[in-house]
Design a protein around this motif. Structure first.
Motif, PDB file in Angstrom:
ATOM      1  N   PHE A   1      18.465  -6.978   9.865  1.00  0.00           N
ATOM      2  CA  PHE A   1      17.037  -6.542   9.464  1.00  0.00           C
ATOM      3  C   PHE A   1      17.139  -5.542   8.542  1.00  0.00           C
ATOM      4  O   PHE A   1      17.712  -4.536   8.673  1.00  0.00           O
ATOM      5  N   LEU A   2      16.198  -5.489   7.574  1.00  0.00           N
ATOM      6  CA  LEU A   2      16.064  -4.696   6.634  1.00  0.00           C
ATOM      7  C   LEU A   2      14.866  -3.823   6.645  1.00  0.00           C
ATOM      8  O   LEU A   2      13.677  -4.662   6.274  1.00  0.00           O
ATOM      9  N   ASN A   3      14.839  -2.796   6.733  1.00  0.00           N
ATOM     10  CA  ASN A   3      13.496  -2.021   6.655  1.00  0.00           C
ATOM     11  C   ASN A   3      13.427  -1.118   5.543  1.00  0.00           C
ATOM     12  O   ASN A   3      14.435  -0.552   5.264  1.00  0.00           O
ATOM     13  N   ALA A   4      12.220  -1.402   4.781  1.00  0.00           N
ATOM     14  CA  ALA A   4      12.420  -0.602   3.345  1.00  0.00           C
ATOM     15  C   ALA A   4      10.952  -0.288   2.908  1.00  0.00           C
ATOM     16  O   ALA A   4       9.907  -0.771   3.095  1.00  0.00           O
ATOM     17  N   GLN A   5      10.955   1.085   2.219  1.00  0.00           N
ATOM     18  CA  GLN A   5       9.799   1.717   1.694  1.00  0.00           C
ATOM     19  C   GLN A   5      10.034   2.067   0.328  1.00  0.00           C
ATOM     20  O   GLN A   5      11.167   2.607   0.181  1.00  0.00           O
ATOM     21  N   ARG A   6       8.982   1.968  -0.467  1.00  0.00           N
ATOM     22  CA  ARG A   6       9.398   2.406  -1.599  1.00  0.00           C
ATOM     23  C   ARG A   6       9.563   4.178  -1.781  1.00  0.00           C
ATOM     24  O   ARG A   6       8.670   4.914  -0.932  1.00  0.00           O
ATOM     25  N   GLU A   7      10.411   4.600  -2.597  1.00  0.00           N
ATOM     26  CA  GLU A   7      10.348   6.072  -2.606  1.00  0.00           C
ATOM     27  C   GLU A   7       9.408   6.759  -3.358  1.00  0.00           C
ATOM     28  O   GLU A   7       9.021   7.928  -3.135  1.00  0.00           O
ATOM     29  N   HIS A   8       8.887   6.102  -4.110  1.00  0.00           N
ATOM     30  CA  HIS A   8       7.832   6.836  -4.925  1.00  0.00           C
ATOM     31  C   HIS A   8       6.467   5.840  -4.708  1.00  0.00           C
ATOM     32  O   HIS A   8       6.507   4.829  -4.783  1.00  0.00           O
TER      33      HIS A   8
ATOM     34  N   ALA B   1       0.852  -1.182   0.063  1.00  0.00           N
ATOM     35  CA  ALA B   1       0.071  -0.026   0.065  1.00  0.00           C
ATOM     36  C   ALA B   1       0.709   1.312  -0.152  1.00  0.00           C
ATOM     37  O   ALA B   1       2.013   1.040   0.129  1.00  0.00           O
ATOM     38  N   PRO B   2       0.267   2.457  -0.214  1.00  0.00           N
ATOM     39  CA  PRO B   2       1.195   3.694  -0.213  1.00  0.00           C
ATOM     40  C   PRO B   2       1.831   3.660   1.160  1.00  0.00           C
ATOM     41  O   PRO B   2       0.867   3.762   2.111  1.00  0.00           O
ATOM     42  N   ARG B   3       3.071   3.958   1.226  1.00  0.00           N
ATOM     43  CA  ARG B   3       4.026   4.170   2.516  1.00  0.00           C
ATOM     44  C   ARG B   3       3.940   2.868   3.230  1.00  0.00           C
ATOM     45  O   ARG B   3       4.250   3.168   4.328  1.00  0.00           O
ATOM     46  N   GLY B   4       3.618   1.677   2.453  1.00  0.00           N
ATOM     47  CA  GLY B   4       3.806   0.458   3.176  1.00  0.00           C
ATOM     48  C   GLY B   4       5.329   0.047   3.449  1.00  0.00           C
ATOM     49  O   GLY B   4       6.113   0.783   2.844  1.00  0.00           O
ATOM     50  N   THR B   5       5.469  -1.004   4.329  1.00  0.00           N
ATOM     51  CA  THR B   5       6.791  -1.281   4.725  1.00  0.00           C
ATOM     52  C   THR B   5       7.015  -2.857   4.400  1.00  0.00           C
ATOM     53  O   THR B   5       6.143  -3.540   4.704  1.00  0.00           O
ATOM     54  N   LEU B   6       8.302  -2.807   3.963  1.00  0.00           N
ATOM     55  CA  LEU B   6       8.776  -4.167   3.713  1.00  0.00           C
ATOM     56  C   LEU B   6       9.879  -4.517   4.967  1.00  0.00           C
ATOM     57  O   LEU B   6      10.637  -3.701   4.936  1.00  0.00           O
ATOM     58  N   LEU B   7       9.652  -5.567   5.543  1.00  0.00           N
ATOM     59  CA  LEU B   7      10.596  -6.024   6.730  1.00  0.00           C
ATOM     60  C   LEU B   7      11.259  -7.108   6.479  1.00  0.00           C
ATOM     61  O   LEU B   7      10.318  -8.382   6.393  1.00  0.00           O
TER      62      LEU B   7
END
Length: 293
Positions: free
Chosen positions: A286-293, A248-254
C-alpha cells in the motif's frame, strides 16, 4: 440417497482431485449454499439423507468449482468490509487484502479529522471539506466506495470505472446496501472536478506477463481490472500524474499495488511525500502519498 456427511466428503474429494486450492472450505460453502443450511447443520444433521434433487444441486455447483469457476461467482455474493456485495464476472472479486486499504483509508480520515480539530485555530491550511469528499478510482464492484460510505455516512463519495458492466454491478451493490455513492463512467477522474480530501484506488497492477501463469480462477476476472503494462504500473502512473490536481490541500492518495512494484511507484513520485505499508502477511503493498506543496 447420501447423507449430508457423505455428500460433503464426496464433494471434498472431487475438488481435491481437481486441484482446487481449498477443497474442504469450498465444498462446505457450496454444500451449505445449495441446501440453504447454516454451519451448525453439518454437526446436527450430518446423518440425514439428502434427496436426489438436492444432491444434484450440490453436484452441479461442485462440478463448476472443479472447473475452477471462482467460489464467489457460484455463491453470488461475499461479505466484505462490513457490507454484502454481489459478485460475478462483471468485476474483480474483492480480495481480502484490499480490506487493509479500507482500514488505512478510515484511519487516515480519523487522524486527519483529529488534527483539524486540534490545529484548525493555528493553521488554516488544515481545514477539510464539510462534508468530507472521497473518490474511489476503478471501483469495480463498488467495494471500496460503498464500504467507505457505510463507515463514514456523512461523507460525499464518488466512484469511477471505465467498465459500464462493472458500474452496473456497483450500482446494484449500492442498492443492495442502501448506500448513496455518485458513480461516473470513464477512465480515472472522468468528468469530475474535485477537490477530494481522500482519493483511493485499487487499480490494475499486475505485469502483463502474469497472464501466462495466472491461476485458473483469475482468468474469470476482467483482464482490464488486473493487468497494466510490462511492469504493472501504466495506469498507476497516469493516475498519479493527474491526482495532484484533484486533491484538496493536505489531501491523501492511497493506492494498493503489487509488492513487486509499489516501491518503484513511490520512487517515481517526485513532489510527493510517500509511505509504503505492508499487508497482513508483511508484504509491502500500500502506498500513502501527500503532495509536498
Amino acid at each position: 440417497m447420501p447423507t449430508l456427511r457423505e455428500l460433503l466428503n464426496s464433494s471434498i474429494q472431487t475438488l481435491q482431485n481437481a486441484g482446487v486450492p481449498s477443497p474442504e472450505v469450498d465444498a462446505r460453502e457450496l454444500v451449505l449454499h445449495a441446501l440453504g443450511l447454516n454451519r451448525t447443520a453439518l454437526l446436527t444433521r450430518a446423518n440425514e439423507e439428502i434427496s436426489a434433487t438436492d444432491a444434484a444441486k450440490v453436484a452441479a455447483l461442485i462440478e463448476h468449482r472443479a472447473a475452477r469457476i471462482p467460489l464467489q461467482h457460484l455463491i453470488g455474493e461475499v461479505e466484505w468490509g462490513g457490507i454484502r456485495l454481489k459478485t460475478d464476472a462483471r468485476a474483480l472479486v474483492p480480495r481480502p487484502e484490499t480490506e487493509v486499504l479500507l482500514t488505512l483509508a478510515r484511519q487516515n480520515v480519523e487522524r486527519r479529522t483529529w488534527n483539524v480539530e486540534k490545529h484548525s485555530d493555528h493553521d488554516p491550511r488544515s481545514t477539510i471539506h464539510d462534508p468530507l469528499t472521497i473518490l474511489d478510482i476503478g471501483t469495480g464492484s463498488g467495494a471500496l466506495a460503498l464500504a467507505l460510505k457505510a463507515a463514514l455516512p456523512d461523507a460525499q463519495v464518488w466512484a469511477t470505472d471505465i467498465s459500464a458492466e462493472a458500474l452496473a454491478l456497483a450500482r446494484e451493490n449500492a442498492e443492495l446496501n442502501g448506500l448513496e455513492v455518485h458513480f461516473e463512467l470513464g477512465s480515472l477522474f472522468a468528468d469530475l472536478r474535485g477537490p477530494f480530501d481522500l482519493i483511493v484506488s485499487n487499480p490494475p497492477y499486475l505485469p502483463a506477463a502474469d497472464k501466462l501463469t495466472a491461476d485458473p480462477e483469475v482468468r474469470h476476472d476482467p483482464e482490464v481490472a488486473l493487468y497494466s503494462g510490462s511492469d504493472g504500473l501504466d495506469l498507476a502512473r497516469a493516475l498519479v500524474a493527474q491526482a495532484g490536481d484533484f486533491l484538496a490541500p493536505r489531501g491523501t492518495l492511497l493506492l494498493e499495488l503489487d509488492p513487486r512494484n509499489v516501491r518503484q511507484m513511490a520512487q517515481e513520485m517526485r513532489g510527493w511525500h510517500t509511505e509504503v505499508w505492508p499487508d497482513l502477511t508483511g508484504r509491502e503493498r500500500f502506498l500513502n502519498a501527500q503532495r509536498e506543496h
